[in-house]
Design a protein around this motif. Sequence first.
Motif, PDB file in Angstrom:
ATOM      1  N   ILE A  76       0.840  -1.206   0.000  1.00 26.82           N
ATOM      2  CA  ILE A  76       0.000   0.000   0.000  1.00 26.82           C
ATOM      3  C   ILE A  76       0.871   1.250   0.000  1.00 26.82           C
ATOM      4  O   ILE A  76       0.619   2.200  -0.746  1.00 26.82           O
ATOM      5  CB  ILE A  76      -0.971  -0.013   1.201  1.00 26.82           C
ATOM      6  N   VAL A  77       1.903   1.273   0.832  1.00 20.56           N
ATOM      7  CA  VAL A  77       2.781   2.458   0.879  1.00 20.56           C
ATOM      8  C   VAL A  77       3.516   2.621  -0.454  1.00 20.56           C
ATOM      9  O   VAL A  77       3.670   3.745  -0.940  1.00 20.56           O
ATOM     10  CB  VAL A  77       3.754   2.376   2.075  1.00 20.56           C
ATOM     11  N   ASN A  78       3.939   1.528  -1.063  1.00 17.93           N
ATOM     12  CA  ASN A  78       4.570   1.622  -2.379  1.00 17.93           C
ATOM     13  C   ASN A  78       3.582   2.133  -3.424  1.00 17.93           C
ATOM     14  O   ASN A  78       3.957   2.887  -4.325  1.00 17.93           O
ATOM     15  CB  ASN A  78       5.142   0.268  -2.804  1.00 17.93           C
ATOM     16  N   GLN A  79       2.333   1.745  -3.306  1.00 18.71           N
ATOM     17  CA  GLN A  79       1.289   2.246  -4.205  1.00 18.71           C
ATOM     18  C   GLN A  79       1.076   3.744  -3.994  1.00 18.71           C
ATOM     19  O   GLN A  79       0.883   4.482  -4.958  1.00 18.71           O
ATOM     20  CB  GLN A  79      -0.013   1.472  -3.966  1.00 18.71           C
ATOM     21  N   ILE A  80       1.116   4.182  -2.750  1.00 17.78           N
ATOM     22  CA  ILE A  80       1.010   5.616  -2.463  1.00 17.78           C
ATOM     23  C   ILE A  80       2.159   6.353  -3.141  1.00 17.78           C
ATOM     24  O   ILE A  80       1.966   7.436  -3.707  1.00 17.78           O
ATOM     25  CB  ILE A  80       0.986   5.870  -0.942  1.00 17.78           C
ATOM     26  N   HIS A  81       3.363   5.767  -3.101  1.00 14.93           N
ATOM     27  CA  HIS A  81       4.520   6.417  -3.725  1.00 14.93           C
ATOM     28  C   HIS A  81       4.317   6.621  -5.222  1.00 14.93           C
ATOM     29  O   HIS A  81       4.787   7.611  -5.780  1.00 14.93           O
ATOM     30  CB  HIS A  81       5.786   5.598  -3.494  1.00 14.93           C
ATOM     31  N   GLU A 127      -3.438  12.970   1.785  1.00 19.00           N
ATOM     32  CA  GLU A 127      -4.575  12.815   0.871  1.00 19.00           C
ATOM     33  C   GLU A 127      -4.522  11.457   0.168  1.00 19.00           C
ATOM     34  O   GLU A 127      -5.539  10.768   0.038  1.00 19.00           O
ATOM     35  CB  GLU A 127      -4.567  13.942  -0.159  1.00 19.00           C
ATOM     36  N   CYS A 128      -3.333  11.049  -0.275  1.00 16.07           N
ATOM     37  CA  CYS A 128      -3.193   9.729  -0.902  1.00 16.07           C
ATOM     38  C   CYS A 128      -3.421   8.618   0.116  1.00 16.07           C
ATOM     39  O   CYS A 128      -3.988   7.579  -0.211  1.00 16.07           O
ATOM     40  CB  CYS A 128      -1.805   9.579  -1.518  1.00 16.07           C
ATOM     41  N   ALA A 129      -2.988   8.828   1.346  1.00 16.56           N
ATOM     42  CA  ALA A 129      -3.170   7.810   2.385  1.00 16.56           C
ATOM     43  C   ALA A 129      -4.655   7.605   2.689  1.00 16.56           C
ATOM     44  O   ALA A 129      -5.073   6.487   2.996  1.00 16.56           O
ATOM     45  CB  ALA A 129      -2.416   8.198   3.647  1.00 16.56           C
ATOM     46  N   TYR A 130      -5.450   8.665   2.592  1.00 13.61           N
ATOM     47  CA  TYR A 130      -6.891   8.534   2.829  1.00 13.61           C
ATOM     48  C   TYR A 130      -7.566   7.645   1.790  1.00 13.61           C
ATOM     49  O   TYR A 130      -8.604   7.062   2.060  1.00 13.61           O
ATOM     50  CB  TYR A 130      -7.576   9.898   2.838  1.00 13.61           C
ATOM     51  N   THR A 131      -6.999   7.531   0.601  1.00 12.58           N
ATOM     52  CA  THR A 131      -7.597   6.661  -0.407  1.00 12.58           C
ATOM     53  C   THR A 131      -7.350   5.188  -0.093  1.00 12.58           C
ATOM     54  O   THR A 131      -8.131   4.339  -0.501  1.00 12.58           O
ATOM     55  CB  THR A 131      -7.062   6.978  -1.818  1.00 12.58           C
TER      56      THR A 131
END
Length: 143
Positions: A76-81, A127-131
């Motif tokens: 998930i964190v890599n996807q946020i990146h 904002e990306c983390a909220y998704t």
Amino acid sequence: MKEKFTLKEKDFIVRGIYKRYQRAQLDILYLNQHYNYYPQVDVFKVKESNTHYQKADAQFVDQLQRKQQLEDFVGIVNQIHTHLSQETYRFIENEYLNFYDSSWWVPYFSRATYYRLKHRALDEIIECAYTFFSENDLIKLML
């Protein structure tokens, strides 16, 4: 959760995400190196009760579930990146991922530009983390 966070609150949230991210990467590496996920039978040990096998099975399943949760979080964190702008990712990388020097920004930015960039980068990553995360998940990361 409130809409407007102070810079300190944003920094606390993002720092918590990246501390957990780095810890998860290390745990995955440890689990890959130290646990064999294929069943093994020791023919030299003979036991009458089957409780030993049940305990090993439960530990095996727990380790598999833990590894899966860690891999999901890192994914998930890599996807946020991938959703961040280059400027934001470069800031996050220098500020949180490869944190060697607290004044890394001095040769590149003035103090006002640094804080403006920090606000923008933290807003974008939250904002990306909220998704990907719910509000309850973000609260758990803050604790």
